[in-house]
Write an enzyme that holds these catalytic residues in place. Structure first.
Site, PDB file in Angstrom:
ATOM      1  N   GLY A  13       0.838  -1.199   0.000  1.00  0.00           N
ATOM      2  CA  GLY A  13       0.000   0.000   0.000  1.00  0.00           C
ATOM      3  C   GLY A  13       0.870   1.244   0.000  1.00  0.00           C
ATOM      4  N   GLN A  14       0.243   2.409  -0.159  1.00  0.00           N
ATOM      5  CA  GLN A  14       1.055   3.634  -0.257  1.00  0.00           C
ATOM      6  C   GLN A  14       1.799   3.937   1.046  1.00  0.00           C
ATOM      7  OE1 GLN A  14      -0.952   7.349  -0.981  1.00  0.00           O
ATOM      8  NE2 GLN A  14      -2.803   6.759   0.127  1.00  0.00           N
ATOM      9  N   LEU A  15       1.200   3.628   2.170  1.00  0.00           N
ATOM     10  CA  LEU A  15       1.900   3.880   3.435  1.00  0.00           C
ATOM     11  C   LEU A  15       3.034   2.865   3.630  1.00  0.00           C
ATOM     12  CD1 LEU A  15       2.185   5.487   6.014  1.00  0.00           C
ATOM     13  CD2 LEU A  15       0.402   4.059   7.047  1.00  0.00           C
ATOM     14  N   ASP A  43      -2.192 -12.770   4.051  1.00  0.00           N
ATOM     15  CA  ASP A  43      -3.568 -12.274   3.925  1.00  0.00           C
ATOM     16  C   ASP A  43      -4.160 -12.226   5.328  1.00  0.00           C
ATOM     17  OD1 ASP A  43      -6.303 -11.945   3.673  1.00  0.00           O
ATOM     18  OD2 ASP A  43      -6.431 -13.159   1.855  1.00  0.00           O
ATOM     19  N   TYR A  68      -8.832  -2.389   4.219  1.00  0.00           N
ATOM     20  CA  TYR A  68      -9.779  -2.265   3.106  1.00  0.00           C
ATOM     21  C   TYR A  68     -10.041  -0.771   3.002  1.00  0.00           C
ATOM     22  CZ  TYR A  68     -13.947  -3.226   0.260  1.00  0.00           C
ATOM     23  OH  TYR A  68     -14.869  -3.293  -0.754  1.00  0.00           O
ATOM     24  N   ASP A 109     -10.003   9.510   9.937  1.00  0.00           N
ATOM     25  CA  ASP A 109     -10.924  10.600  10.292  1.00  0.00           C
ATOM     26  C   ASP A 109     -12.385  10.198  10.051  1.00  0.00           C
ATOM     27  OD1 ASP A 109     -10.296  10.485   7.545  1.00  0.00           O
ATOM     28  OD2 ASP A 109     -10.914  12.557   7.206  1.00  0.00           O
ATOM     29  N   TYR A 132     -17.162   1.860   5.846  1.00  0.00           N
ATOM     30  CA  TYR A 132     -15.702   1.945   6.042  1.00  0.00           C
ATOM     31  C   TYR A 132     -15.376   2.533   7.411  1.00  0.00           C
ATOM     32  CZ  TYR A 132     -10.970   3.867   5.629  1.00  0.00           C
ATOM     33  OH  TYR A 132      -9.651   4.210   5.863  1.00  0.00           O
ATOM     34  N   LYS A 136     -13.469   0.718  10.559  1.00  0.00           N
ATOM     35  CA  LYS A 136     -12.234   1.233  11.162  1.00  0.00           C
ATOM     36  C   LYS A 136     -12.429   1.454  12.665  1.00  0.00           C
ATOM     37  CE  LYS A 136      -8.871   2.156   9.286  1.00  0.00           C
ATOM     38  NZ  LYS A 136      -7.693   1.286   8.941  1.00  0.00           N
ATOM     39  N   TRP A 158      -7.064  11.819   4.536  1.00  0.00           N
ATOM     40  CA  TRP A 158      -6.775  12.244   3.163  1.00  0.00           C
ATOM     41  C   TRP A 158      -5.303  11.941   2.791  1.00  0.00           C
ATOM     42  CZ3 TRP A 158      -9.512  17.573   1.895  1.00  0.00           C
ATOM     43  CH2 TRP A 158     -10.831  17.541   2.344  1.00  0.00           C
TER      44      TRP A 158
HETATM   45  P1  NDP Z   1      -3.699   1.334   0.554  1.00  0.00           P
HETATM   46  O1  NDP Z   1      -5.043   0.987   0.030  1.00  0.00           O
HETATM   47  O2  NDP Z   1      -2.725   2.029  -0.319  1.00  0.00           O
HETATM   48  O3  NDP Z   1      -2.981   0.045   1.125  1.00  0.00           O
HETATM   49  C1  NDP Z   1      -3.638  -0.900   1.890  1.00  0.00           C
HETATM   50  C2  NDP Z   1      -2.932  -2.205   1.687  1.00  0.00           C
HETATM   51  O4  NDP Z   1      -3.629  -3.198   2.434  1.00  0.00           O
HETATM   52  C3  NDP Z   1      -2.924  -2.664   0.218  1.00  0.00           C
HETATM   53  O5  NDP Z   1      -1.599  -2.909  -0.204  1.00  0.00           O
HETATM   54  C4  NDP Z   1      -3.741  -3.932   0.240  1.00  0.00           C
HETATM   55  O6  NDP Z   1      -3.244  -4.951  -0.594  1.00  0.00           O
HETATM   56  C5  NDP Z   1      -3.573  -4.377   1.684  1.00  0.00           C
HETATM   57  N1  NDP Z   1      -4.622  -5.315   2.050  1.00  0.00           N
HETATM   58  C6  NDP Z   1      -5.927  -5.267   1.744  1.00  0.00           C
HETATM   59  N2  NDP Z   1      -6.543  -6.369   2.196  1.00  0.00           N
HETATM   60  C7  NDP Z   1      -5.606  -7.113   2.828  1.00  0.00           C
HETATM   61  C8  NDP Z   1      -5.617  -8.354   3.480  1.00  0.00           C
HETATM   62  N3  NDP Z   1      -6.726  -9.098   3.582  1.00  0.00           N
HETATM   63  N4  NDP Z   1      -4.461  -8.829   3.994  1.00  0.00           N
HETATM   64  C9  NDP Z   1      -3.320  -8.112   3.877  1.00  0.00           C
HETATM   65  N5  NDP Z   1      -3.234  -6.945   3.248  1.00  0.00           N
HETATM   66  C10 NDP Z   1      -4.381  -6.444   2.724  1.00  0.00           C
HETATM   67  O7  NDP Z   1      -3.970   2.154   1.890  1.00  0.00           O
HETATM   68  P2  NDP Z   1      -3.155   3.352   2.517  1.00  0.00           P
HETATM   69  O8  NDP Z   1      -1.702   3.023   2.510  1.00  0.00           O
HETATM   70  O9  NDP Z   1      -3.642   4.598   1.899  1.00  0.00           O
HETATM   71  O10 NDP Z   1      -3.722   3.331   3.994  1.00  0.00           O
HETATM   72  C11 NDP Z   1      -2.931   2.994   5.118  1.00  0.00           C
HETATM   73  C12 NDP Z   1      -3.800   3.083   6.350  1.00  0.00           C
HETATM   74  O11 NDP Z   1      -4.275   4.440   6.496  1.00  0.00           O
HETATM   75  C13 NDP Z   1      -5.059   2.229   6.351  1.00  0.00           C
HETATM   76  O12 NDP Z   1      -5.282   1.745   7.647  1.00  0.00           O
HETATM   77  C14 NDP Z   1      -6.163   3.191   5.995  1.00  0.00           C
HETATM   78  O13 NDP Z   1      -7.415   2.765   6.506  1.00  0.00           O
HETATM   79  C15 NDP Z   1      -5.676   4.432   6.689  1.00  0.00           C
HETATM   80  N6  NDP Z   1      -6.187   5.676   6.134  1.00  0.00           N
HETATM   81  C16 NDP Z   1      -6.094   5.915   4.795  1.00  0.00           C
HETATM   82  C17 NDP Z   1      -6.554   7.099   4.272  1.00  0.00           C
HETATM   83  C18 NDP Z   1      -6.450   7.376   2.816  1.00  0.00           C
HETATM   84  O14 NDP Z   1      -6.868   8.467   2.391  1.00  0.00           O
HETATM   85  N7  NDP Z   1      -5.934   6.465   1.992  1.00  0.00           N
HETATM   86  C19 NDP Z   1      -7.143   8.145   5.123  1.00  0.00           C
HETATM   87  C20 NDP Z   1      -7.185   7.786   6.541  1.00  0.00           C
HETATM   88  C21 NDP Z   1      -6.706   6.601   6.999  1.00  0.00           C
HETATM   89  P3  NDP Z   1      -3.283  -4.832  -2.215  1.00  0.00           P
HETATM   90  O15 NDP Z   1      -2.188  -3.861  -2.552  1.00  0.00           O
HETATM   91  O16 NDP Z   1      -2.999  -6.219  -2.654  1.00  0.00           O
HETATM   92  O17 NDP Z   1      -4.651  -4.338  -2.536  1.00  0.00           O
END
Ligand code: NDP
Length: 300
Positions: A13-15, A43, A68, A109, A132, A136, A158
């Site tokens: 994911g991006q973080l 997973d 998610y 948020d 969602y 959370k 965001w």
């Molecule tokens: P991303 O959607 O970029 O990344 C989430 C990652 O979780 C993805 O790589 C995804 O895998 C993985 N993932 C999903 N399902 C599963 C699973 N069953 N098992 C293991 N991994 C899984 O999210 P962000 O990096 O943007 O978000 C990081 C955190 O920040 C999260 O907790 C999010 O809720 C929170 N957040 C995000 C915000 C936003 O604007 N994005 C705002 C506020 C909070 P895959 O790459 O294969 O899909």
């Protein structure tokens, strides 16, 4: 295993990708080991496999960035959203509780309903509007009840970066493709660069985890419309966009998304600044740095 092992979920994911980028330069890399798991390796919804892997690695800390995150899809995919954002967090917390492990967890948020008009404090009442947001909040509750003394919940908002899908990347694409753009102007919040969030996470990991909820943003109080205008201007200034297109303010009703979002979701970060000793980031400066990264990746 190194007993300072930090296991990171959601590494793709991006973080997760931003954390991997900064890890080598952080002082923590000298005496801690970071093990990154993307979804193909771990997973989180497969609880037995998760527990098996945790038993094998025996991390000192779990940093849960997996989630998610498709806010609109979650409205019709409730079970999947709760499986990842709530049940999986409970699995991690349960294992951590019996294995002397800490959990650092990212929340949102969107646990708030937006009825306030001044920034939300960590202790403010959470009352999500969307599936969602509810999922959370359920993840937060699971962690607080199962691991009261060894967790940190970081609520952010965001999030954007040069990696993956996010509002900044979407705006830049649409600004190239379209002649004009409509963006919601009646939802106010705080954009947060994953880089500034990673700096906080590294500080928390380095200092030792003081249990509680922390809020982190880059300090703005702006609408998506204002954010889009700033993105366009910054991208033009840095040569990423060659022309300016008109951006039209839309109401939430006109945009009509499946999930209801808070009209106001600015998070008050003062507790985090004081307790962790973080430098107050500036949202325009953070945006500038990310646009710079997007521009240099486009050149490559
Ligand atoms: P991303 O959607 O970029 O990344 C989430 C990652 O979780 C993805 O790589 C995804 O895998 C993985 N993932 C999903 N399902 C599963 C699973 N069953 N098992 C293991 N991994 C899984 O999210 P962000 O990096 O943007 O978000 C990081 C955190 O920040 C999260 O907790 C999010 O809720 C929170 N957040 C995000 C915000 C936003 O604007 N994005 C705002 C506020 C909070 P895959 O790459 O294969 O899909």
């Amino acid at each position: 295993m190194n007993n300072n092992t930090i296991l990171v979920t959601g590494a793709n994911g991006q973080l997760g990708r931003t954390l991997e980028h900064h890890w080598g330069d952080s002082g923590l890399a000298r005496n801690s080991e970071l093990i990154l798991y993307d979804m193909s390796r771990l997973d989180l919804t497969l609880s037995h496999q998760v527990e098996e892997e945790l038993n094998r690695i025996k991390p000192r800390t779990i940093l849960n960035t997996a989630a998610y995150t498709s806010v609109d899809h979650a409205e019709t995919d409730r079970d999947a959203a709760f499986a990842i954002n709530a049940s999986a967090v409970a699995t991690l917390a349960g294992w951590a509780a019996s294995n002397d492990c800490f959990v650092v967890h990212i929340s949102s948020d969107f646990v708030f309903d937006g009825s306030k008009s001044v920034p939300y404090l960590p202790a403010d009442h959470a009352s999500p509007l969307s599936v969602y947001g509810s999922s959370k909040l359920a993840g937060e509750t699971a962690l607080q009840s199962q691991l009261p003394d060894r967790h940190a919940i970081i609520r952010t908002s965001w999030l954007y970066s040069e990696y993956g899908k996010n509002f900044v990347q979407t705006m830049l694409r649409l600004m190239k493709e379209q002649e004009e753009l409509g963006v919601v102007a009646d939802q106010v919040g705080s954009p947060t660069s994953t880089h500034s969030l990673v700096a906080l996470l590294l500080a928390i990991l380095g200092q030792g985890i003081k249990p509680g909820i922390y809020h982190w943003t880059d300090g703005a109080s702006i609408s998506w419309y204002e954010f889009a205008q700033a993105i366009q201007q910054e991208a033009i200034d840095q040569g990423l966009l060659g022309r300016k297109i008109p951006i039209k303010p839309l109401t939430t009703k006109e945009y009509s998304a499946p999930a209801e979002r808070p009209a106001y979701s600015v998070l008050d970060r003062s507790k985090t600044l004081n307790d962790i000793g973080m430098r107050a980031t500036d949202w325009q400066q953070e945006l500038r740095l990310v646009i710079k990264q997007v521009a240099s990746r486009a050149e490559d």
